[in-house]
Design a protein around this motif. Structure first.
Motif, mmCIF file in Angstrom:
data_model
loop_
_atom_site.group_PDB
_atom_site.id
_atom_site.type_symbol
_atom_site.label_atom_id
_atom_site.label_comp_id
_atom_site.label_asym_id
_atom_site.label_seq_id
_atom_site.Cartn_x
_atom_site.Cartn_y
_atom_site.Cartn_z
ATOM 1 N N TYR A 81 0.850 -1.195 0.000
ATOM 2 C CA TYR A 81 0.000 0.000 0.000
ATOM 3 C C TYR A 81 0.883 1.242 0.000
ATOM 4 N N SER A 82 0.531 2.222 -0.808
ATOM 5 C CA SER A 82 1.261 3.487 -0.786
ATOM 6 C C SER A 82 0.899 4.232 0.494
ATOM 7 N N ALA A 83 1.696 5.224 0.830
ATOM 8 C CA ALA A 83 1.412 6.022 2.020
ATOM 9 C C ALA A 83 0.043 6.681 1.893
ATOM 10 N N SER A 84 -0.301 7.181 0.729
ATOM 11 C CA SER A 84 -1.586 7.853 0.566
ATOM 12 C C SER A 84 -2.760 6.884 0.737
ATOM 13 N N GLN A 143 -6.552 -6.229 7.447
ATOM 14 C CA GLN A 143 -7.112 -7.522 7.825
ATOM 15 C C GLN A 143 -7.951 -8.104 6.686
ATOM 16 N N PRO A 144 -8.060 -9.430 6.636
ATOM 17 C CA PRO A 144 -8.862 -10.060 5.592
ATOM 18 C C PRO A 144 -10.347 -9.718 5.759
ATOM 19 N N ALA A 145 -11.119 -9.951 4.710
ATOM 20 C CA ALA A 145 -12.543 -9.607 4.708
ATOM 21 C C ALA A 145 -13.282 -10.205 5.899
ATOM 22 N N GLY A 146 -12.933 -11.395 6.316
ATOM 23 C CA GLY A 146 -13.597 -12.043 7.450
ATOM 24 C C GLY A 146 -13.097 -11.580 8.799
ATOM 25 N N GLY A 147 -12.145 -10.662 8.839
ATOM 26 C CA GLY A 147 -11.586 -10.175 10.092
ATOM 27 C C GLY A 147 -10.362 -10.963 10.509
ATOM 28 N N ALA A 148 -9.788 -10.563 11.614
ATOM 29 C CA ALA A 148 -8.552 -11.174 12.097
ATOM 30 C C ALA A 148 -8.787 -12.213 13.184
ATOM 31 N N LYS A 199 -2.020 -8.135 1.749
ATOM 32 C CA LYS A 199 -1.297 -7.076 1.043
ATOM 33 C C LYS A 199 -2.210 -6.419 0.003
ATOM 34 N N ALA A 200 -1.773 -5.307 -0.524
ATOM 35 C CA ALA A 200 -2.555 -4.564 -1.511
ATOM 36 C C ALA A 200 -2.914 -5.422 -2.724
ATOM 37 N N ASP A 201 -2.052 -6.344 -3.087
ATOM 38 C CA ASP A 201 -2.322 -7.199 -4.255
ATOM 39 C C ASP A 201 -3.183 -8.413 -3.916
ATOM 40 N N GLY A 202 -3.663 -8.501 -2.669
ATOM 41 C CA GLY A 202 -4.522 -9.598 -2.257
ATOM 42 C C GLY A 202 -3.807 -10.775 -1.624
ATOM 43 N N ASP A 252 -4.405 -22.787 14.453
ATOM 44 C CA ASP A 252 -5.143 -22.869 13.202
ATOM 45 C C ASP A 252 -5.007 -21.591 12.370
ATOM 46 N N PHE A 253 -3.930 -20.826 12.546
ATOM 47 C CA PHE A 253 -3.730 -19.617 11.749
ATOM 48 C C PHE A 253 -3.620 -19.947 10.271
ATOM 49 N N ARG A 254 -3.266 -21.186 9.952
ATOM 50 C CA ARG A 254 -3.136 -21.553 8.547
ATOM 51 C C ARG A 254 -4.450 -21.382 7.803
ATOM 52 N N GLY A 255 -5.553 -21.406 8.530
ATOM 53 C CA GLY A 255 -6.868 -21.200 7.923
ATOM 54 C C GLY A 255 -7.033 -19.819 7.344
ATOM 55 N N TYR A 256 -6.227 -18.873 7.798
ATOM 56 C CA TYR A 256 -6.314 -17.507 7.280
ATOM 57 C C TYR A 256 -5.501 -17.333 6.011
ATOM 58 N N LEU A 257 -4.604 -18.263 5.717
ATOM 59 C CA LEU A 257 -3.716 -18.111 4.569
ATOM 60 C C LEU A 257 -4.201 -18.872 3.369
#
Length: 186
Positions: free
Chosen positions: A50-53, A64-69, A96-99, A181-186
């Protein structure tokens, strides 16, 4: 360091120290509604894409991902709300900005001005795709940055709360993540 235009009171000396860092750093202003980011360095924009702006003026939840953290979000909220806690470390699923999803090891430290906590300094480290050597380099660089920041904020009448003990727990946090189970977020 790129700053949100609104926050003209941030001293240039603080920005200089943060900008020299090779560690991803951000600064949130707790006095503003929803505690938006008011400063991010080049390492932050390089890590997140993400750029500073795109980042400034927004609460860091935008990473955070769409489903939250998950439950870590409440732990971070509790940390910020508790005046007795000065620093914390959290493992947060981010995007990240690219998904591209990644696990972000976030070190938070409160900055106090005239007995009021006004800023939260955040340091980010991408856990996925990094080994123990990279984590050790991150912790060493962060310790050096914190020492420099303590000197500058002290000269400005601010107090950087906390100690270095949180840094020592990075390896255990990552080990716990590998077993969870953090792998579920990746």
């Amino acid at each position: 360091m790129q700053w949100l235009d609104k926050d003209g009171e941030l001293p240039q000396a603080l920005g200089t120290v943060l900008d020299k860092s090779k560690v991803s750093l951000s600064l949130a202003d707790l006095r503003m509604e929803d505690a938006p980011l008011v400063g991010v360095n080049k390492a932050f924009t390089a890590m997140t894409g993400y750029s500073a702006s795109e980042a400034l003026g927004r609460n860091c939840r935008f990473l955070q991902p769409a489903g939250g953290a998950g439950p870590v979000r409440q732990r971070m909220h509790d940390f910020i709300a508790n005046p007795n806690l000065s620093e914390g470390k959290f493992l947060v699923p981010n995007v990240k900005a690219d998904g591209t999803p990644f696990l972000n090891l976030i070190y938070l430290s409160k900055l106090n001005l005239r007995n009021e906590i006004v800023y939260i300094l955040g340091s980010q480290f991408e856990v996925a795709q990094r080994g123990d050597d990279a984590l050790q380099m991150y912790e060493t660089a962060l310790k050096q940055d914190i020492r420099s920041l303590r000197e500058v904020v002290g000269e400005l009448g601010m107090v950087m709360l906390g100690t270095y003990e949180q840094l020592a727990s990075s390896h255990s946090i990552i080990a716990e993540m590998r077993l969870s189970d953090f792998r579920g977020y990746l």
